[in-house]
Scaffold this motif. Structure first.
Motif, PDB file in Angstrom:
ATOM      1  N   ASN A   1     -23.545  14.470  29.768  1.00 25.64           N
ATOM      2  CA  ASN A   1     -22.682  14.469  30.957  1.00 25.64           C
ATOM      3  C   ASN A   1     -21.543  15.477  30.848  1.00 25.64           C
ATOM      4  N   THR A   2     -21.837  16.625  30.232  1.00 25.88           N
ATOM      5  CA  THR A   2     -20.888  17.732  30.200  1.00 25.88           C
ATOM      6  C   THR A   2     -21.453  18.901  30.989  1.00 25.88           C
ATOM      7  N   LYS A   3     -20.583  19.813  31.355  1.00 21.80           N
ATOM      8  CA  LYS A   3     -21.016  21.008  32.087  1.00 21.80           C
ATOM      9  C   LYS A   3     -21.839  21.900  31.172  1.00 21.80           C
TER      10      LYS A   3
ATOM     11  N   TYR B   1     -16.377  17.437  30.492  1.00 18.47           N
ATOM     12  CA  TYR B   1     -17.296  16.473  31.107  1.00 18.47           C
ATOM     13  C   TYR B   1     -17.543  16.867  32.563  1.00 18.47           C
ATOM     14  N   SER B   2     -18.713  16.543  33.075  1.00 13.86           N
ATOM     15  CA  SER B   2     -19.070  16.867  34.453  1.00 13.86           C
ATOM     16  C   SER B   2     -18.853  15.684  35.391  1.00 13.86           C
ATOM     17  N   ASP B   3     -18.402  14.562  34.845  1.00 11.66           N
ATOM     18  CA  ASP B   3     -18.146  13.385  35.661  1.00 11.66           C
ATOM     19  C   ASP B   3     -16.710  12.901  35.415  1.00 11.66           C
ATOM     20  N   SER B   4     -16.447  11.654  35.649  1.00 10.77           N
ATOM     21  CA  SER B   4     -15.079  11.139  35.521  1.00 10.77           C
ATOM     22  C   SER B   4     -14.727  10.712  34.098  1.00 10.77           C
ATOM     23  N   THR B   5     -15.596  10.963  33.125  1.00 10.00           N
ATOM     24  CA  THR B   5     -15.305  10.623  31.730  1.00 10.00           C
ATOM     25  C   THR B   5     -14.062  11.372  31.276  1.00 10.00           C
ATOM     26  N   THR B   6     -13.180  10.675  30.582  1.00  9.36           N
ATOM     27  CA  THR B   6     -11.948  11.303  30.099  1.00  9.36           C
ATOM     28  C   THR B   6     -12.037  11.577  28.606  1.00  9.36           C
TER      29      THR B   6
END
Length: 187
Positions: free
Chosen positions: A60-62, A87-92
Protein backbone atom coordinates in the motif's frame (compact mmCIF):
# COMPACT_ATOMS: atom_id res chain seq x y z
CA UNK A 1 29.00 6.86 14.38
CA UNK A 2 28.90 4.11 16.97
CA UNK A 3 26.32 4.02 19.70
CA UNK A 4 27.13 1.73 22.62
CA UNK A 5 24.78 -1.19 23.19
CA UNK A 6 24.93 -4.17 25.49
CA UNK A 7 25.02 -7.36 23.47
CA UNK A 8 22.66 -10.15 24.47
CA UNK A 9 24.13 -12.71 22.10
CA UNK A 10 23.10 -13.43 18.56
CA UNK A 11 19.76 -13.47 16.83
CA UNK A 12 18.81 -15.79 14.02
CA UNK A 13 16.11 -14.61 11.63
CA UNK A 14 14.83 -15.25 8.13
CA UNK A 15 12.97 -11.94 7.99
CA UNK A 16 14.00 -8.45 9.10
CA UNK A 17 11.87 -5.32 9.16
CA UNK A 18 13.48 -1.86 9.38
CA UNK A 19 11.07 0.98 10.18
CA UNK A 20 12.03 4.63 10.69
CA UNK A 21 10.07 6.21 13.53
CA UNK A 22 11.25 9.80 12.90
CA UNK A 23 13.41 11.53 10.31
CA UNK A 24 15.27 14.83 10.15
CA UNK A 25 12.32 16.42 8.31
CA UNK A 26 10.99 13.95 5.74
CA UNK A 27 9.98 14.70 2.19
CA UNK A 28 6.49 14.24 0.79
CA UNK A 29 7.62 12.43 -2.36
CA UNK A 30 10.05 9.98 -0.66
CA UNK A 31 9.81 10.23 3.14
CA UNK A 32 12.98 8.31 4.00
CA UNK A 33 16.14 7.07 2.38
CA UNK A 34 19.19 4.94 3.13
CA UNK A 35 22.04 3.32 1.27
CA UNK A 36 22.51 -0.05 2.94
CA UNK A 37 21.60 -2.28 5.87
CA UNK A 38 24.42 -4.53 7.05
CA UNK A 39 24.30 -7.38 9.54
CA UNK A 40 27.38 -7.88 11.72
CA UNK A 41 28.88 -10.90 13.44
CA UNK A 42 30.15 -10.83 17.03
CA UNK A 43 33.48 -9.32 15.89
CA UNK A 44 31.75 -6.51 13.98
CA UNK A 45 32.48 -7.99 10.55
CA UNK A 46 29.83 -7.49 7.87
CA UNK A 47 27.92 -10.67 7.03
CA UNK A 48 27.37 -10.77 3.24
CA UNK A 49 23.75 -11.02 2.13
CA UNK A 50 23.07 -14.56 0.89
CA UNK A 51 22.14 -14.96 -2.77
CA UNK A 52 18.39 -14.68 -3.03
CA UNK A 53 17.97 -12.04 -0.30
CA UNK A 54 15.21 -9.57 -1.22
CA UNK A 55 13.92 -6.28 0.14
CA UNK A 56 10.32 -5.16 -0.29
CA UNK A 57 8.08 -2.23 0.52
CA UNK A 58 4.48 -2.55 1.71
CA UNK A 59 1.95 -3.09 -1.08
CA UNK A 60 0.00 0.00 0.00
CA UNK A 61 2.80 2.40 -0.92
CA UNK A 62 3.24 4.44 -4.08
CA UNK A 63 5.52 3.32 -6.90
CA UNK A 64 9.25 2.96 -6.39
CA UNK A 65 11.67 5.66 -7.52
CA UNK A 66 12.90 5.09 -11.08
CA UNK A 67 16.50 4.35 -10.12
CA UNK A 68 16.66 4.28 -6.30
CA UNK A 69 14.92 0.93 -5.87
CA UNK A 70 14.08 -0.75 -2.56
CA UNK A 71 16.39 -3.69 -3.43
CA UNK A 72 19.37 -1.37 -3.02
CA UNK A 73 18.91 -1.52 0.77
CA UNK A 74 20.49 -5.01 0.67
CA UNK A 75 22.59 -4.98 -2.51
CA UNK A 76 25.92 -5.04 -0.63
CA UNK A 77 26.93 -1.60 -1.95
CA UNK A 78 27.10 1.30 0.52
CA UNK A 79 27.10 3.78 -2.37
CA UNK A 80 23.68 2.93 -3.87
CA UNK A 81 20.64 4.84 -2.63
CA UNK A 82 17.18 3.52 -1.77
CA UNK A 83 14.21 5.90 -1.57
CA UNK A 84 11.06 4.72 0.22
CA UNK A 85 7.82 6.06 -1.30
CA UNK A 86 4.96 7.18 0.95
CA UNK A 87 1.84 5.19 1.65
CA UNK A 88 -0.82 5.41 -1.06
CA UNK A 89 -3.72 5.30 1.40
CA UNK A 90 -4.51 6.81 4.80
CA UNK A 91 -1.85 4.74 6.63
CA UNK A 92 0.33 6.98 8.78
CA UNK A 93 3.98 6.73 9.75
CA UNK A 94 6.95 5.65 7.71
CA UNK A 95 6.71 2.59 5.50
CA UNK A 96 9.07 -0.21 6.57
CA UNK A 97 11.38 -2.33 4.45
CA UNK A 98 10.99 -6.07 4.88
CA UNK A 99 14.10 -8.11 4.11
CA UNK A 100 13.57 -11.77 3.23
CA UNK A 101 16.54 -14.12 3.40
CA UNK A 102 16.58 -17.53 1.67
CA UNK A 103 17.49 -19.14 5.03
CA UNK A 104 17.86 -17.81 8.56
CA UNK A 105 21.02 -15.84 9.27
CA UNK A 106 22.54 -15.34 12.73
CA UNK A 107 23.88 -11.90 13.60
CA UNK A 108 25.11 -10.05 16.69
CA UNK A 109 24.72 -6.47 15.48
CA UNK A 110 23.83 -4.29 12.52
CA UNK A 111 24.73 -1.05 10.81
CA UNK A 112 22.82 1.08 8.33
CA UNK A 113 24.32 3.65 6.02
CA UNK A 114 22.57 6.93 5.29
CA UNK A 115 22.39 8.42 1.85
CA UNK A 116 23.76 11.79 0.84
CA UNK A 117 23.07 12.00 -2.86
CA UNK A 118 21.41 15.41 -2.62
CA UNK A 119 20.30 18.02 -0.09
CA UNK A 120 16.81 16.48 0.28
CA UNK A 121 18.43 13.30 1.62
CA UNK A 122 19.42 15.10 4.84
CA UNK A 123 15.73 15.41 5.72
CA UNK A 124 15.09 11.79 4.75
CA UNK A 125 17.64 10.42 7.23
CA UNK A 126 16.01 8.35 10.00
CA UNK A 127 16.72 9.75 13.46
CA UNK A 128 14.95 6.95 15.33
CA UNK A 129 14.07 3.52 14.02
CA UNK A 130 13.01 0.01 14.93
CA UNK A 131 14.49 -3.28 13.76
CA UNK A 132 12.28 -6.35 14.06
CA UNK A 133 13.04 -10.01 13.35
CA UNK A 134 10.87 -12.98 12.44
CA UNK A 135 11.28 -16.66 11.69
CA UNK A 136 8.13 -16.87 9.58
CA UNK A 137 7.27 -13.32 8.41
CA UNK A 138 4.09 -13.38 10.51
CA UNK A 139 5.18 -13.13 14.15
CA UNK A 140 7.58 -10.23 14.70
CA UNK A 141 9.79 -9.44 17.68
CA UNK A 142 11.46 -6.08 18.28
CA UNK A 143 15.20 -6.63 18.11
CA UNK A 144 16.30 -3.03 18.59
CA UNK A 145 14.92 0.50 18.83
CA UNK A 146 17.66 2.90 17.83
CA UNK A 147 18.21 6.60 18.22
CA UNK A 148 21.03 8.34 16.45
CA UNK A 149 23.13 10.76 18.43
CA UNK A 150 25.75 12.16 16.08
CA UNK A 151 27.49 15.47 16.54
CA UNK A 152 27.14 18.52 14.31
CA UNK A 153 30.77 18.00 13.23
CA UNK A 154 30.12 14.39 12.23
CA UNK A 155 26.98 15.44 10.37
CA UNK A 156 28.85 18.17 8.48
CA UNK A 157 31.69 15.79 7.61
CA UNK A 158 29.25 13.22 6.28
CA UNK A 159 27.92 15.73 3.78
CA UNK A 160 31.26 17.03 2.59
CA UNK A 161 33.40 13.90 2.33
CA UNK A 162 33.44 11.96 -0.92
CA UNK A 163 32.56 8.34 -1.52
CA UNK A 164 30.04 6.19 0.18
CA UNK A 165 27.27 7.14 2.58
CA UNK A 166 27.78 7.81 6.26
CA UNK A 167 27.43 4.84 8.65
CA UNK A 168 24.80 6.05 11.10
CA UNK A 169 25.09 3.38 13.74
CA UNK A 170 26.73 0.19 14.74
CA UNK A 171 24.51 -1.58 17.23
CA UNK A 172 24.71 -4.81 19.12
CA UNK A 173 21.49 -6.74 19.30
CA UNK A 174 19.86 -5.80 22.58
CA UNK A 175 16.56 -5.48 24.33
CA UNK A 176 13.88 -8.05 24.92
CA UNK A 177 13.73 -10.68 22.22
CA UNK A 178 11.72 -13.59 23.66
CA UNK A 179 12.92 -17.09 22.87
CA UNK A 180 10.36 -18.98 20.80
CA UNK A 181 10.36 -22.65 20.00
CA UNK A 182 12.23 -23.23 16.77
CA UNK A 183 12.93 -19.58 15.93
CA UNK A 184 16.48 -19.27 17.17
CA UNK A 185 15.70 -15.96 18.88
CA UNK A 186 17.57 -15.35 22.11
CA UNK A 187 16.94 -13.41 25.29
Amino acid sequence: VARARTAIGTVSAKYLRFTPLTTAGADASYPWAANELQLLDAEGTVIPWPTGTTAAKPTNTKAEHGTSKIARFVDGDTKTRMLMPPYSDSTTGFAPITVTLPTAVSFAGYRWVSTRDNSADKKRTPLTWQLEVSADGLIWQVCDVGEQAWSAEEEAASWTSGGEGFPRTVSSVRGSVPAESGTGLVT
